[in-house]
Design a protein around this motif. Structure first.
Motif, mmCIF file in Angstrom:
data_model
loop_
_atom_site.group_PDB
_atom_site.id
_atom_site.type_symbol
_atom_site.label_atom_id
_atom_site.label_comp_id
_atom_site.label_asym_id
_atom_site.label_seq_id
_atom_site.Cartn_x
_atom_site.Cartn_y
_atom_site.Cartn_z
ATOM 1 N N LEU A 26 0.837 -1.203 0.000
ATOM 2 C CA LEU A 26 0.000 0.000 0.000
ATOM 3 C C LEU A 26 0.870 1.251 0.000
ATOM 4 C CD1 LEU A 26 -2.894 1.199 0.267
ATOM 5 C CD2 LEU A 26 -2.559 1.124 2.744
ATOM 6 N N LEU A 27 1.918 1.237 0.802
ATOM 7 C CA LEU A 27 2.839 2.368 0.858
ATOM 8 C C LEU A 27 3.515 2.595 -0.487
ATOM 9 C CD1 LEU A 27 4.427 4.508 2.456
ATOM 10 C CD2 LEU A 27 6.000 2.694 3.182
ATOM 11 N N LYS A 28 3.876 1.517 -1.166
ATOM 12 C CA LYS A 28 4.507 1.639 -2.477
ATOM 13 C C LYS A 28 3.568 2.296 -3.481
ATOM 14 C CE LYS A 28 6.531 -1.133 -6.201
ATOM 15 N NZ LYS A 28 6.818 -2.515 -6.687
ATOM 16 N N VAL A 29 2.288 1.913 -3.448
ATOM 17 C CA VAL A 29 1.302 2.504 -4.364
ATOM 18 C C VAL A 29 1.174 4.001 -4.105
ATOM 19 C CG1 VAL A 29 -1.152 2.569 -4.948
ATOM 20 C CG2 VAL A 29 0.019 0.367 -4.704
ATOM 21 N N VAL A 30 1.082 4.390 -2.834
ATOM 22 C CA VAL A 30 0.941 5.805 -2.500
ATOM 23 C C VAL A 30 2.173 6.586 -2.931
ATOM 24 C CG1 VAL A 30 0.672 7.456 -0.607
ATOM 25 C CG2 VAL A 30 -0.627 5.322 -0.598
ATOM 26 N N ARG A 31 3.354 6.022 -2.736
ATOM 27 C CA ARG A 31 4.590 6.702 -3.138
ATOM 28 C C ARG A 31 4.625 6.879 -4.652
ATOM 29 N NH1 ARG A 31 7.900 3.584 -0.785
ATOM 30 N NH2 ARG A 31 8.326 4.865 1.069
ATOM 31 N N LEU A 48 6.481 9.581 5.192
ATOM 32 C CA LEU A 48 5.365 9.093 4.386
ATOM 33 C C LEU A 48 4.762 7.820 4.974
ATOM 34 C CD1 LEU A 48 3.624 9.344 1.870
ATOM 35 C CD2 LEU A 48 5.354 8.015 0.629
ATOM 36 N N ALA A 49 5.600 6.900 5.451
ATOM 37 C CA ALA A 49 5.077 5.641 5.986
ATOM 38 C C ALA A 49 4.140 5.895 7.165
ATOM 39 C CB ALA A 49 6.234 4.738 6.415
ATOM 40 N N GLU A 50 4.487 6.818 8.032
ATOM 41 C CA GLU A 50 3.629 7.104 9.177
ATOM 42 C C GLU A 50 2.377 7.860 8.760
ATOM 43 O OE1 GLU A 50 5.505 8.713 12.621
ATOM 44 O OE2 GLU A 50 7.311 7.494 12.373
ATOM 45 N N ARG A 51 2.474 8.664 7.722
ATOM 46 C CA ARG A 51 1.284 9.362 7.235
ATOM 47 C C ARG A 51 0.296 8.375 6.609
ATOM 48 N NH1 ARG A 51 3.305 13.100 3.130
ATOM 49 N NH2 ARG A 51 5.439 12.498 3.592
ATOM 50 N N VAL A 52 0.801 7.417 5.834
ATOM 51 C CA VAL A 52 -0.080 6.386 5.273
ATOM 52 C C VAL A 52 -0.678 5.549 6.391
ATOM 53 C CG1 VAL A 52 -0.166 4.346 3.788
ATOM 54 C CG2 VAL A 52 1.165 6.339 3.088
ATOM 55 N N LEU A 53 0.127 5.233 7.401
ATOM 56 C CA LEU A 53 -0.383 4.491 8.553
ATOM 57 C C LEU A 53 -1.476 5.271 9.263
ATOM 58 C CD1 LEU A 53 -0.187 2.067 10.479
ATOM 59 C CD2 LEU A 53 1.610 3.284 11.708
ATOM 60 N N LEU A 54 -1.286 6.565 9.392
ATOM 61 C CA LEU A 54 -2.284 7.408 10.048
ATOM 62 C C LEU A 54 -3.626 7.334 9.310
ATOM 63 C CD1 LEU A 54 -1.690 11.014 11.352
ATOM 64 C CD2 LEU A 54 -3.743 10.457 10.065
ATOM 65 N N VAL A 55 -3.581 7.439 7.974
ATOM 66 C CA VAL A 55 -4.820 7.392 7.200
ATOM 67 C C VAL A 55 -5.478 6.024 7.312
ATOM 68 C CG1 VAL A 55 -5.838 7.662 4.906
ATOM 69 C CG2 VAL A 55 -3.946 9.136 5.608
ATOM 70 N N ALA A 56 -4.685 4.962 7.259
ATOM 71 C CA ALA A 56 -5.239 3.611 7.378
ATOM 72 C C ALA A 56 -5.867 3.390 8.744
ATOM 73 C CB ALA A 56 -4.139 2.575 7.122
#
Length: 256
Positions: A26-31, A48-56
C-alpha cells in the motif's frame, strides 16, 4: 532493534487490519502516485510511511482527529491535512475489462453508509442520513472490482446503478444482482407471478442465485470492519475516497 520491529508489526496489524507486507505494498502505491509531493516548501512532520499508517488507522478505527493527533504526536489540524492529502491516493485501481470477460462472474449490490454530510446523504430506510454505494465483487476471488460514487440513501439500487456509470465498464461480463436490479441487464432471481407459485426449476435457480450472491454480502461486511463505513464524518468527496481506500485495503488483505 527486534523489539522495535515487533512493536511496529503489532501496531500495523492491530490498527490497520493489514500485515506488514501488505501495508508495504500500500505504501509503495501511495509513493508511486506522488504521496511525497514535490518535496518543496514546509516538510511534513511525519515521514510518508507514518502518514499512510495514520490514514489507514483513521479509516479502520474512525477515531476523531483530536484522538489520532496524540497517537502520532501531531496536531489535529495536521491529521486533517494528512487525511485530505493522502486519502485519494489510497484509492482502488480503476476497473478494467478482463481479457476473459466471457468466463467471469461479477456480483453487484448496494449498501447504505451513514453520513453527516446532508448534501450527499438522505434519510433512508435505516432511519439515518445515509448514502447508497454500489459495489462490484468478483464471485471467484471475492476481490472488489469497483465502487461507485455515493448516491442519496433514498435512491433505489437500480437507479443508483444506472447513475453510477459502472455498467459501461462491465461489457461482456456476466453480472449477478438481486431482485432490486430488474431490467438492469443482470441475472436476477425469478419473481413470483400474481397468484401463481414459482415452478420447481425456478425455485432451484433462486436457491443457487442466493448462494452465489451471498459472497458480495460477505465482502461488504468485511469492508465495514473499517468503521469509517459505519459513520462517515467526512464531507464532500471524503466518503468516496474512504470507500475506494477501504476497497483497496480489503483487496490487499485478501490477495495474500
Amino acid at each position: 532493534m527486534a523489539g522495535v520491529l515487533r512493536a511496529e508489526r503489532v501496531w500495523v496489524e492491530t490498527f490497520t487490519g493489514l500485515q506488514v507486507t501488505q501495508f508495504a505494498r500500500l505504501l509503495k502505491v501511495v509513493r508511486e502516485r506522488g504521496g511525497n509531493g514535490t518535496l518543496l516548501g514546509r516538510p511534513w512532520s511525519l515521514p510518508l510511511a507514518e502518514r499512510v499508517l495514520l490514514v489507514a488507522v483513521y479509516y479502520r478505527t474512525n477515531l476523531t482527529m483530536r484522538q489520532l493527533g496524540p497517537l502520532f504526536g501531531v496536531s489535529s489540524s495536521t491529521v486533517c491535512r494528512v487525511v485530505q492529502k493522502l486519502g485519494p491516493l489510497l484509492a482502488l485501481e480503476p476497473v478494467a475489462r478482463p481479457a476473459d470477460a466471457a468466463d467471469r462472474l461479477w456480483i453487484v449490490d448496494g449498501t447504505l453508509i451513514p453520513v453527516r454530510d446532508r448534501h450527499i446523504g438522505a434519510s433512508s430506510r435505516n432511519y439515518r442520513f445515509s448514502a447508497n454505494v454500489q459495489v462490484i465483487v468478483d464471485a471467484d476471488t471475492r476481490l472488489v472490482i469497483a465502487a461507485a460514487r455515493p448516491a442519496p440513501g433514498t435512491a433505489a439500487d437500480a437507479h443508483a446503478w444506472r447513475a453510477s456509470g459502472l455498467a459501461e465498464h462491465c461489457q461482456g461480463v456476466t453480472l449477478l444482482g438481486d431482485g432490486a436490479y430488474l431490467n438492469c441487464g443482470m441475472v436476477v432471481p425469478h419473481r413470483k407471478r400474481p397468484r401463481r407459485p414459482l415452478l420447481p426449476g425456478e425455485e432451484a435457480d433462486n436457491a443457487a442465485h442466493r448462494k452465489v450472491r451471498a459472497r458480495v454480502e460477505h465482502v461488504i461486511g468485511r469492508m465495514k470492519n473499517y468503521k469509517i463505513l459505519r459513520d462517515c464524518r467526512q464531507r464532500s468527496e471524503g466518503l468516496h475516497h474512504a470507500v475506494q481506500a477501504v476497497a483497496h485495503m480489503h483487496n490487499l488483505a485478501l490477495a495474500s
